[in-house]
Design a protein around this motif. Structure first.
Motif, PDB file in Angstrom:
ATOM      1  N   SER A 158       0.858  -1.191  -0.148  1.00  0.00           N
ATOM      2  CA  SER A 158      -0.176  -0.068  -0.006  1.00  0.00           C
ATOM      3  C   SER A 158       0.956   1.490   0.110  1.00  0.00           C
ATOM      4  O   SER A 158       0.651   2.323  -0.750  1.00  0.00           O
ATOM      5  CB  SER A 158      -0.933  -0.167   1.154  1.00  0.00           C
ATOM      6  N   LEU A 159       1.777   1.285   0.901  1.00  0.00           N
ATOM      7  CA  LEU A 159       2.559   2.273   0.920  1.00  0.00           C
ATOM      8  C   LEU A 159       3.637   2.455  -0.335  1.00  0.00           C
ATOM      9  O   LEU A 159       3.663   3.544  -0.927  1.00  0.00           O
ATOM     10  CB  LEU A 159       3.617   2.057   2.204  1.00  0.00           C
ATOM     11  N   GLN A 162       1.473   4.049  -2.655  1.00  0.00           N
ATOM     12  CA  GLN A 162       1.323   5.595  -2.539  1.00  0.00           C
ATOM     13  C   GLN A 162       2.448   6.446  -3.114  1.00  0.00           C
ATOM     14  O   GLN A 162       2.130   7.467  -3.655  1.00  0.00           O
ATOM     15  CB  GLN A 162       1.086   5.728  -1.123  1.00  0.00           C
ATOM     16  N   LEU A 169      -6.515   2.840  -3.861  1.00  0.00           N
ATOM     17  CA  LEU A 169      -5.982   1.496  -3.562  1.00  0.00           C
ATOM     18  C   LEU A 169      -7.105   0.445  -3.063  1.00  0.00           C
ATOM     19  O   LEU A 169      -8.094   0.815  -2.520  1.00  0.00           O
ATOM     20  CB  LEU A 169      -5.065   1.384  -2.339  1.00  0.00           C
ATOM     21  N   TYR A 193      -1.701   4.303   4.522  1.00  0.00           N
ATOM     22  CA  TYR A 193      -2.060   4.662   3.155  1.00  0.00           C
ATOM     23  C   TYR A 193      -2.884   5.815   3.069  1.00  0.00           C
ATOM     24  O   TYR A 193      -3.940   5.888   3.977  1.00  0.00           O
ATOM     25  CB  TYR A 193      -2.740   3.223   2.425  1.00  0.00           C
TER      26      TYR A 193
END
Ligand code: 1GP
Length: 245
Positions: A158-159, A162, A169, A193
């Protein structure tokens, strides 16, 4: 600028959590009446697509029919290049981040990009993450499914999404999944996120939807329940009521 993305962000500000029903154009039974009903019950947009869409002509036909009867946006949810249609308002321009096949990470996207541009579709940059195994999305997308009980793996992806500039997402358990994504995983991802967090797969009642909304999901996607549950209208309405602030 008045874009679909701005509309979605404003809807989130207004309601906290939104519900996007997913319509499968390969299963076109009653789609027009379903589209009208979900709009009346409070859906903020309709997603159309799935992992196995092959008939682009049928997809486009269904979208133009839907668009004559509703005012909420119709957003493409493509599983492949065949999921693109100029008749929609926007597209979740997705990269299946945990696929083992680069085709689903950047290949299909490159093949589809010119068509998206020419169609004047608004592209919503979306990281797509498949959680668990055994679903059609997992199989078709050749995903290395993130185990349901490993939120740290979901956080890592998720990061990364980003930092790669993906403003949406989608945490996906897969259509008709036996197990939905846990509120714990959503909560963990939410702590990191910062974009629009979409959660779907196996969500069949308002209690589950509420737990996911409370955990930080911005958008709940519901598909199979609408197709299979005779009582879906009342359940859909309960979901909308419980997930909003
Ligand atoms: C599938 O997340 C969506 O891509 C919806 O899943 O059909 O299980 O509701 P369901």
């Amino acid at each position: 600028m008045n874009t679909i993305e701005t509309y979605i962000l404003n809807e989130i500000k207004r309601y906290r959590t939104l519900c996007f029903p997913l319509i499968d154009s390969e299963n076109p039974k009653d789609v027009i009446s379903i589209a009208k009903k979900v709009e009346r019950l409070g859906a903020s947009a309709i997603l159309i697509g799935g992992s196995s869409i092959i008939d682009q002509i049928e997809l486009s036909k269904i979208i133009s029919q839907i668009k004559t009867t509703i005012t909420i946006p119709v957003i493409l949810f493509p599983g492949n290049v065949t999921g693109v249609s100029p008749n929609a308002d926007a597209i979740l321009f997705m990269s299946l981040l945990n696929s083992e096949n680069p085709y689903f990470i950047t290949g299909a996207q490159a093949l589809a990009a010119i068509g998206v541009k020419k169609s004047k579709l608004e592209a919503l940059p979306t990281g797509y993450l498949i959680i668990g195994e055994g679903t059609t999305a997992w199989f078709v997308g050749q995903a290395k499914g993130i185990p349901f009980h490993k939120p740290n793996l979901a956080i890592m992806y998720s990061l990364a999404a980003q930092y790669l500039g993906m403003r949406f997402l989608y945490l996906e358990a897969g259509s008709g999944a036996n197990q939905h994504i846990s509120p714990e995983m959503v909560k963990s991802v939410r702590q990191y996120y910062e974009g629009v967090l979409i959660v779907g797969g196996g969500i069949r009642n308002s209690q589950i939807a509420k737990h996911l909304a409370d955990a930080g999901a911005d958008i709940i996607v519901v598909g199979t329940m609408i197709e299979n549950d005779n009582n879906w209208e009342s359940k859909f309405s309960d979901i909308i009521e419980l997930i909003r602030k």
